[in-house]
Design a protein around this motif. Structure first.
Motif, PDB file in Angstrom:
ATOM      1  N   SER A 192       0.833  -1.206   0.000  1.00 52.22           N
ATOM      2  CA  SER A 192       0.000   0.000   0.000  1.00 52.22           C
ATOM      3  C   SER A 192       0.868   1.256   0.000  1.00 52.22           C
ATOM      4  CB  SER A 192      -0.964   0.003   1.191  1.00 52.22           C
ATOM      5  OG  SER A 192      -0.313   0.252   2.416  1.00 52.22           O
ATOM      6  N   ARG A 193       2.018   1.174   0.616  1.00 49.43           N
ATOM      7  CA  ARG A 193       2.944   2.307   0.577  1.00 49.43           C
ATOM      8  C   ARG A 193       3.514   2.487  -0.824  1.00 49.43           C
ATOM      9  NH1 ARG A 193       5.874   0.326   6.123  1.00 49.43           N
ATOM     10  NH2 ARG A 193       4.409   1.327   7.573  1.00 49.43           N
ATOM     11  N   PHE A 194       3.853   1.388  -1.455  1.00 46.77           N
ATOM     12  CA  PHE A 194       4.472   1.465  -2.784  1.00 46.77           C
ATOM     13  C   PHE A 194       3.473   1.846  -3.874  1.00 46.77           C
ATOM     14  CE2 PHE A 194       7.708  -1.803  -1.147  1.00 46.77           C
ATOM     15  CZ  PHE A 194       8.622  -0.823  -0.794  1.00 46.77           C
ATOM     16  N   ASP A 195       2.264   1.290  -3.825  1.00 42.96           N
ATOM     17  CA  ASP A 195       1.319   1.567  -4.926  1.00 42.96           C
ATOM     18  C   ASP A 195       0.241   2.583  -4.548  1.00 42.96           C
ATOM     19  OD1 ASP A 195      -0.663   0.166  -3.477  1.00 42.96           O
ATOM     20  OD2 ASP A 195      -0.746  -1.514  -4.882  1.00 42.96           O
ATOM     21  N   GLN A 196       0.331   3.139  -3.348  1.00 48.51           N
ATOM     22  CA  GLN A 196      -0.614   4.129  -2.837  1.00 48.51           C
ATOM     23  C   GLN A 196      -2.062   3.627  -2.828  1.00 48.51           C
ATOM     24  OE1 GLN A 196       1.576   5.924  -5.487  1.00 48.51           O
ATOM     25  NE2 GLN A 196       3.000   5.776  -3.789  1.00 48.51           N
ATOM     26  N   GLY A 197      -2.231   2.323  -2.747  1.00 43.54           N
ATOM     27  CA  GLY A 197      -3.565   1.741  -2.671  1.00 43.54           C
ATOM     28  C   GLY A 197      -4.006   1.579  -1.227  1.00 43.54           C
ATOM     29  N   ASP A 198      -5.132   0.924  -1.058  1.00 45.15           N
ATOM     30  CA  ASP A 198      -5.662   0.698   0.280  1.00 45.15           C
ATOM     31  C   ASP A 198      -4.712  -0.165   1.100  1.00 45.15           C
ATOM     32  OD1 ASP A 198      -7.957   2.127  -0.267  1.00 45.15           O
ATOM     33  OD2 ASP A 198      -9.088   0.358  -0.893  1.00 45.15           O
ATOM     34  N   GLY A 199      -4.618   0.162   2.372  1.00 44.12           N
ATOM     35  CA  GLY A 199      -3.800  -0.610   3.302  1.00 44.12           C
ATOM     36  C   GLY A 199      -4.669  -1.371   4.280  1.00 44.12           C
ATOM     37  N   PRO A 200      -4.030  -2.133   5.155  1.00 43.05           N
ATOM     38  CA  PRO A 200      -4.786  -2.981   6.075  1.00 43.05           C
ATOM     39  C   PRO A 200      -5.359  -2.253   7.276  1.00 43.05           C
ATOM     40  CG  PRO A 200      -2.446  -3.258   6.440  1.00 43.05           C
ATOM     41  CD  PRO A 200      -2.590  -2.348   5.244  1.00 43.05           C
ATOM     42  N   GLY A 201      -4.869  -1.092   7.576  1.00 44.31           N
ATOM     43  CA  GLY A 201      -5.281  -0.408   8.790  1.00 44.31           C
ATOM     44  C   GLY A 201      -4.625  -1.042   9.997  1.00 44.31           C
ATOM     45  N   GLY A 202      -4.725  -0.356  11.110  1.00 47.01           N
ATOM     46  CA  GLY A 202      -4.121  -0.868  12.339  1.00 47.01           C
ATOM     47  C   GLY A 202      -2.609  -0.800  12.279  1.00 47.01           C
ATOM     48  N   PRO A 246      -7.953 -16.109   0.704  1.00 43.28           N
ATOM     49  CA  PRO A 246      -8.228 -15.246  -0.449  1.00 43.28           C
ATOM     50  C   PRO A 246      -7.553 -13.881  -0.343  1.00 43.28           C
ATOM     51  CG  PRO A 246     -10.192 -15.454   0.917  1.00 43.28           C
ATOM     52  CD  PRO A 246      -9.165 -16.407   1.466  1.00 43.28           C
ATOM     53  N   LEU A 247      -7.425 -13.367   0.877  1.00 44.90           N
ATOM     54  CA  LEU A 247      -6.769 -12.072   1.044  1.00 44.90           C
ATOM     55  C   LEU A 247      -5.284 -12.173   0.702  1.00 44.90           C
ATOM     56  CD1 LEU A 247      -7.012  -9.121   1.807  1.00 44.90           C
ATOM     57  CD2 LEU A 247      -6.764  -9.798   4.225  1.00 44.90           C
ATOM     58  N   CYS A 248      -4.663 -13.285   1.067  1.00 44.79           N
ATOM     59  CA  CYS A 248      -3.259 -13.502   0.731  1.00 44.79           C
ATOM     60  C   CYS A 248      -3.061 -13.517  -0.788  1.00 44.79           C
ATOM     61  CB  CYS A 248      -2.770 -14.803   1.363  1.00 44.79           C
ATOM     62  SG  CYS A 248      -1.005 -15.102   1.121  1.00 44.79           S
ATOM     63  N   LYS A 249      -3.940 -14.199  -1.495  1.00 47.65           N
ATOM     64  CA  LYS A 249      -3.845 -14.239  -2.961  1.00 47.65           C
ATOM     65  C   LYS A 249      -4.013 -12.848  -3.564  1.00 47.65           C
ATOM     66  CE  LYS A 249      -5.144 -18.988  -3.863  1.00 47.65           C
ATOM     67  NZ  LYS A 249      -6.018 -19.901  -4.587  1.00 47.65           N
ATOM     68  N   THR A 250      -4.929 -12.071  -3.010  1.00 49.16           N
ATOM     69  CA  THR A 250      -5.167 -10.713  -3.507  1.00 49.16           C
ATOM     70  C   THR A 250      -3.935  -9.835  -3.300  1.00 49.16           C
ATOM     71  OG1 THR A 250      -7.538 -10.888  -3.113  1.00 49.16           O
ATOM     72  CG2 THR A 250      -6.623  -8.663  -3.233  1.00 49.16           C
ATOM     73  N   VAL A 251      -3.366  -9.881  -2.112  1.00 49.05           N
ATOM     74  CA  VAL A 251      -2.190  -9.064  -1.817  1.00 49.05           C
ATOM     75  C   VAL A 251      -0.992  -9.543  -2.638  1.00 49.05           C
ATOM     76  CG1 VAL A 251      -0.570  -8.366   0.002  1.00 49.05           C
ATOM     77  CG2 VAL A 251      -3.039  -8.346   0.441  1.00 49.05           C
ATOM     78  N   ASP A 252      -0.823 -10.848  -2.785  1.00 46.88           N
ATOM     79  CA  ASP A 252       0.275 -11.378  -3.607  1.00 46.88           C
ATOM     80  C   ASP A 252       0.156 -10.903  -5.050  1.00 46.88           C
ATOM     81  OD1 ASP A 252       1.304 -12.673  -1.403  1.00 46.88           O
ATOM     82  OD2 ASP A 252       0.795 -14.696  -2.086  1.00 46.88           O
ATOM     83  N   ALA A 253      -1.052 -10.906  -5.591  1.00 47.20           N
ATOM     84  CA  ALA A 253      -1.269 -10.431  -6.966  1.00 47.20           C
ATOM     85  C   ALA A 253      -0.929  -8.946  -7.068  1.00 47.20           C
ATOM     86  CB  ALA A 253      -2.711 -10.693  -7.402  1.00 47.20           C
ATOM     87  N   ARG A 254      -1.289  -8.207  -6.054  1.00 49.57           N
ATOM     88  CA  ARG A 254      -0.981  -6.771  -6.033  1.00 49.57           C
ATOM     89  C   ARG A 254       0.527  -6.529  -6.028  1.00 49.57           C
ATOM     90  NH1 ARG A 254      -3.872  -3.045  -1.507  1.00 49.57           N
ATOM     91  NH2 ARG A 254      -2.557  -1.218  -1.811  1.00 49.57           N
ATOM     92  N   ILE A 255       1.264  -7.319  -5.244  1.00 54.25           N
ATOM     93  CA  ILE A 255       2.728  -7.207  -5.215  1.00 54.25           C
ATOM     94  C   ILE A 255       3.295  -7.541  -6.590  1.00 54.25           C
ATOM     95  CG2 ILE A 255       4.854  -8.210  -4.264  1.00 54.25           C
ATOM     96  CD1 ILE A 255       3.280  -8.502  -1.582  1.00 54.25           C
ATOM     97  N   SER A 256       2.803  -8.600  -7.208  1.00 52.16           N
ATOM     98  CA  SER A 256       3.287  -8.992  -8.534  1.00 52.16           C
ATOM     99  C   SER A 256       2.977  -7.917  -9.576  1.00 52.16           C
ATOM    100  CB  SER A 256       2.675 -10.325  -8.958  1.00 52.16           C
ATOM    101  OG  SER A 256       3.187 -11.357  -8.153  1.00 52.16           O
ATOM    102  N   ASN A 257       1.789  -7.350  -9.526  1.00 53.74           N
ATOM    103  CA  ASN A 257       1.439  -6.288 -10.478  1.00 53.74           C
ATOM    104  C   ASN A 257       2.327  -5.066 -10.297  1.00 53.74           C
ATOM    105  OD1 ASN A 257      -0.596  -7.810 -11.655  1.00 53.74           O
ATOM    106  ND2 ASN A 257      -2.186  -6.952 -10.343  1.00 53.74           N
TER     107      ASN A 257
END
Length: 174
Positions: free
Chosen positions: A66-76, A93-104
């Motif tokens: 979220s810091r690198f792509d300025q997208g939503d973060g996890p909060g807390g 499913p959240l892990c897969k979503t975040v992993d895809a975001r890192i890859s993108n």
């Protein structure tokens, strides 16, 4: 303050993103073999249980991307990271979503960013922090490896096999 010149490339980030996906895919399979009780059992690890550590690992990936792509973060913050996911059904499913975001992100990473500085607000330091961008990228991937090592140990303590973690044995296609 003078920084040590750190040289990495976009190809490095892409390879490490691929490694992260491979590792989390393997980890997911091993975690699914455990009972909810085994996942939640306090194992005296820094983040307590297997589920707590897996949640922190995911939280760390999510906060950094979220810091690198300025997208939503996890909060807390770090204290809340252990309860990011209530259970494995939420984590997978959240892990897969975040992993895809890192890859993108890694796939579109512009080389010139890697030679500059990166500033973010650190809740842990309660201040803005500025470091070389490359060092922050390396940190994100190193953080993953560190906590997967803890998970590897806890998995073996359950009597489970654990993922192959050697980068040199990563399949060409992940």
């Amino acid at each position: 303050m003078a920084w040590t010149k750190i040289m990495i490339t976009g190809a490095y980030a892409q390879e490490m993103a691929r490694y992260n996906q491979w590792q989390n895919s393997q980890l997911s399979a091993f975690l699914q073999d455990l009972t909810p009780e085994e996942l939640a059992k306090d194992r005296s690890a820094f983040f307590g249980s297997i589920m707590g550590t897996a949640s922190h690992l995911l939280w760390g990936n999510w906060i950094w991307i979220s810091r690198f792509d300025q997208g939503d973060g996890p909060g807390g913050g770090i204290p809340e990271s252990v309860s990011l996911c209530a259970d494995l059904a939420e984590w997978l499913p959240l892990c897969k979503t975040v992993d895809a975001r890192i890859s993108n992100w890694a796939g579109s990473l512009e080389e010139d960013l890697l030679t500059g500085e990166f500033t973010w607000f650190s809740a842990a330091k309660e201040a803005d922090v500025t470091l070389p961008y490359a060092q922050c990228v390396i940190h994100m991937f190193n953080h993953q490896t560190h906590h997967r090592g803890q998970l590897h140990q806890m998995l073996t303590e359950t009597g489970s096999a654990a993922p192959v973690s050697d980068l040199v044995f990563m399949p060409k296609e992940v």
